[in-house]
Design an enzyme around this catalytic site. Structure first.
Site, short mmCIF file in Angstrom:
data_model
loop_
_atom_site.label_atom_id
_atom_site.label_comp_id
_atom_site.label_asym_id
_atom_site.label_seq_id
_atom_site.Cartn_x
_atom_site.Cartn_y
_atom_site.Cartn_z
N PRO A 175 -24.70 -6.00 -11.85
CA PRO A 175 -23.98 -7.14 -12.43
C PRO A 175 -23.29 -6.84 -13.76
O PRO A 175 -22.15 -7.26 -13.99
CB PRO A 175 -25.08 -8.20 -12.59
CG PRO A 175 -26.04 -7.89 -11.47
CD PRO A 175 -26.06 -6.39 -11.37
N LYS A 191 -0.12 -7.84 -3.06
CA LYS A 191 -1.51 -7.32 -3.13
C LYS A 191 -1.49 -5.85 -3.53
O LYS A 191 -0.85 -5.03 -2.86
CB LYS A 191 -2.22 -7.46 -1.79
CG LYS A 191 -3.66 -6.93 -1.84
CD LYS A 191 -4.44 -7.26 -0.59
CE LYS A 191 -4.42 -6.17 0.44
NZ LYS A 191 -5.27 -5.00 0.08
N THR A 245 -14.34 -5.68 8.09
CA THR A 245 -13.92 -5.77 9.49
C THR A 245 -13.99 -4.41 10.19
O THR A 245 -13.96 -4.33 11.41
CB THR A 245 -12.50 -6.35 9.62
OG1 THR A 245 -11.65 -5.62 8.74
CG2 THR A 245 -12.46 -7.82 9.26
N ASP A 299 -7.05 -6.14 -5.24
CA ASP A 299 -8.10 -6.02 -4.21
C ASP A 299 -8.92 -4.75 -4.45
O ASP A 299 -8.71 -3.74 -3.78
CB ASP A 299 -7.41 -6.00 -2.84
CG ASP A 299 -8.41 -6.00 -1.69
OD1 ASP A 299 -9.58 -6.36 -1.91
OD2 ASP A 299 -7.99 -5.64 -0.57
N LEU A 300 -9.83 -4.82 -5.43
CA LEU A 300 -10.62 -3.63 -5.78
C LEU A 300 -12.03 -3.67 -5.19
O LEU A 300 -12.79 -2.72 -5.35
CB LEU A 300 -10.68 -3.48 -7.31
CG LEU A 300 -9.33 -3.33 -8.00
CD1 LEU A 300 -9.51 -3.20 -9.52
CD2 LEU A 300 -8.55 -2.13 -7.46
N LYS A 301 -12.40 -4.76 -4.54
CA LYS A 301 -13.69 -4.86 -3.85
C LYS A 301 -14.84 -4.33 -4.70
O LYS A 301 -15.54 -3.38 -4.34
CB LYS A 301 -13.64 -4.14 -2.50
CG LYS A 301 -12.63 -4.75 -1.54
CD LYS A 301 -12.74 -4.17 -0.15
CE LYS A 301 -11.79 -4.81 0.83
NZ LYS A 301 -10.36 -4.50 0.60
N ASP A 357 0.85 -1.19 0.00
CA ASP A 357 0.00 0.00 0.00
C ASP A 357 0.88 1.25 0.00
O ASP A 357 1.09 1.89 1.03
CB ASP A 357 -0.94 -0.02 1.21
CG ASP A 357 -1.85 -1.23 1.18
OD1 ASP A 357 -2.42 -1.52 0.10
OD2 ASP A 357 -2.00 -1.91 2.21
N ARG A 406 -0.40 -10.06 12.39
CA ARG A 406 0.75 -9.38 12.97
C ARG A 406 1.66 -10.41 13.64
O ARG A 406 1.23 -11.12 14.55
CB ARG A 406 0.30 -8.36 14.04
CG ARG A 406 -0.41 -7.15 13.48
CD ARG A 406 0.57 -6.26 12.73
NE ARG A 406 -0.06 -5.10 12.12
CZ ARG A 406 -0.55 -5.05 10.88
NH1 ARG A 406 -0.51 -6.11 10.10
NH2 ARG A 406 -1.06 -3.93 10.40
N GLN A 466 -4.89 -1.92 12.99
CA GLN A 466 -5.59 -3.20 13.10
C GLN A 466 -5.88 -3.47 14.57
O GLN A 466 -5.05 -3.21 15.43
CB GLN A 466 -4.72 -4.35 12.53
CG GLN A 466 -4.36 -4.19 11.07
CD GLN A 466 -5.50 -4.55 10.12
OE1 GLN A 466 -6.64 -4.74 10.56
NE2 GLN A 466 -5.21 -4.63 8.83
N GLY A 485 0.89 -6.47 5.46
CA GLY A 485 1.39 -5.25 4.83
C GLY A 485 2.53 -4.64 5.61
O GLY A 485 3.69 -5.03 5.49
N ARG A 486 2.18 -3.69 6.46
CA ARG A 486 3.19 -2.86 7.11
C ARG A 486 4.25 -3.60 7.92
O ARG A 486 5.40 -3.14 7.95
CB ARG A 486 2.50 -1.77 7.95
CG ARG A 486 1.83 -0.72 7.07
CD ARG A 486 0.78 0.07 7.80
NE ARG A 486 -0.38 -0.77 8.10
CZ ARG A 486 -1.45 -0.34 8.76
NH1 ARG A 486 -1.49 0.91 9.19
NH2 ARG A 486 -2.46 -1.15 8.98
N HIS A 491 -18.33 -3.63 -6.46
CA HIS A 491 -19.70 -3.57 -5.94
C HIS A 491 -20.51 -2.63 -6.83
O HIS A 491 -20.44 -1.41 -6.68
CB HIS A 491 -19.68 -3.07 -4.49
CG HIS A 491 -20.99 -3.20 -3.78
ND1 HIS A 491 -21.15 -2.85 -2.46
CD2 HIS A 491 -22.19 -3.64 -4.19
CE1 HIS A 491 -22.41 -3.08 -2.10
NE2 HIS A 491 -23.06 -3.55 -3.14
N ASP A 492 -21.26 -3.20 -7.76
CA ASP A 492 -22.07 -2.38 -8.67
C ASP A 492 -23.12 -3.29 -9.30
O ASP A 492 -23.25 -4.44 -8.87
CB ASP A 492 -21.15 -1.75 -9.75
CG ASP A 492 -21.72 -0.47 -10.35
OD1 ASP A 492 -22.96 -0.38 -10.51
OD2 ASP A 492 -20.94 0.43 -10.69
O1 C5P Z 1 -0.49 -3.12 6.71
P1 C5P Z 1 -1.50 -4.19 7.04
O2 C5P Z 1 -0.87 -5.54 7.33
O3 C5P Z 1 -2.49 -3.77 8.09
O4 C5P Z 1 -2.28 -4.36 5.66
C1 C5P Z 1 -3.41 -5.17 5.54
C2 C5P Z 1 -3.97 -5.05 4.16
O5 C5P Z 1 -5.17 -5.79 4.11
C3 C5P Z 1 -4.29 -3.64 3.70
O6 C5P Z 1 -4.03 -3.61 2.29
C4 C5P Z 1 -5.77 -3.50 3.98
O7 C5P Z 1 -6.41 -2.64 3.09
C5 C5P Z 1 -6.25 -4.92 3.75
N1 C5P Z 1 -7.46 -5.29 4.48
C6 C5P Z 1 -7.59 -5.21 5.85
N2 C5P Z 1 -8.76 -5.58 6.45
C7 C5P Z 1 -9.78 -6.01 5.73
C8 C5P Z 1 -9.66 -6.10 4.34
C9 C5P Z 1 -8.47 -5.73 3.74
O8 C5P Z 1 -6.66 -4.82 6.53
N3 C5P Z 1 -10.88 -6.37 6.32
#
Ligand code: C5P
Length: 239
Positions: A70, A36, A125, A63-65, A15, A186, A195, A215-216, A67-68
């Site tokens: 069909p 991702k 979430t 990961d574009l999620k 990201d 984590r 998170q 991610g991070r 939603h529109d």
């Molecule tokens: O940096 P981190 O490990 O928190 O990144 C988690 C990734 O997963 C991010 O790209 C975030 O947008 C994605 N994500 C999330 N929770 C969700 C769905 C996607 O953290 N419920």
């Protein structure tokens, strides 16, 4: 778990902007299998960023999620899969015909080849009971997530994105072949960032996740490759 299997199960969320994303891709090449790309990077850079990452040998979770309606989602999924992305997301709240359309779009892009997999977000979430109430959904969060996961399965979707806490339930519901992809992972001792409901990599896999998104803890580490390899080592030892 075998080391090759462990590498396949960790999806690194990049990201960040294009330059840093490609720097990370170059560093992680030969270590990670999956990156991702989320909305922020994709809307800034377009399909080219997916192709650039694919050229470096990675599988891409785009990961574009979606939603529109069909019709629109079919076209969007076809275009998204045409970039070479291997995994796409839709919102379960778009309902059955929309999810089926996403799978059709991914299949259209594949021709005779293997289509991109499509997985559904059930309840974000970031949404709690109060948020569900505010949009008129009376069901408890867990029941709503179950309902949307079943709807996804019944419409040809390959799995779900969910928190590690929901992975065991989703595995029971969707069976052993489903993709169950969990962010909110984590390694022990890592900063939580924004998170809140988190699990360690090994706990997420043991709980039923097929893949974890991290991610991070990797991308912000002083040494992203070492951080990635530590997660692989944890999975090899404990999962
Ligand atoms: O940096 P981190 O490990 O928190 O990144 C988690 C990734 O997963 C991010 O790209 C975030 O947008 C994605 N994500 C999330 N929770 C969700 C769905 C996607 O953290 N419920």
């Amino acid at each position: 778990m075998l080391e090759t299997d462990a590498r396949e199960r960790v999806i690194v969320a990049i990201d960040c902007g294009r330059e840093r994303a490609l720097e990370l891709a170059d560093a992680l090449s030969g270590h990670a299998c999956w990156l991702k790309v989320g909305m922020t990077l994709f809307y800034a850079e377009g399909p080219a960023i997916v192709r650039e990452i694919r050229e470096r040998g990675f599988k891409v979770f785009l990961d574009l999620k979606l939603h529109d309606i069909p019709h629109q989602v079919r076209g969007a999924a076809e275009a998204a899969a045409s970039t070479g992305a291997d995994l796409l997301t839709v919102h379960g709240l778009g309902a059955g015909p929309m999810m089926a359309a996403a799978v059709e779009g991914a299949a259209a892009a594949a021709g005779d080849g293997e289509r991109a997999k499509v997985i559904a977000v059930t309840v974000l979430t970031s949404m709690d009971q109060q948020a569900l109430d505010s949009i008129g959904v009376d069901a408890p969060v867990a029941d709503e997530a179950d309902r949307l996961a079943r709807l996804a399965r019944d419409n040809g979707i390959d799995g779900v994105v969910c928190s590690p806490q929901e992975a065991t339930r989703m595995r029971e519901l969707l069976g052993e072949d489903a993709l169950i992809v969990t962010p909110g992972v984590r390694p022990a001792g890592a900063a939580l960032g924004d998170q809140s409901r988190v699990a360690t990599p090994a706990a997420a896999i043991a709980g039923g996740a097929s893949h974890i998104v991290v991610g991070r803890p990797i991308t912000s580490a002083d040494d992203p490759v070492a951080a990635f390899e530590a997660i692989v080592a944890e999975l090899v030892e404990q999962a």
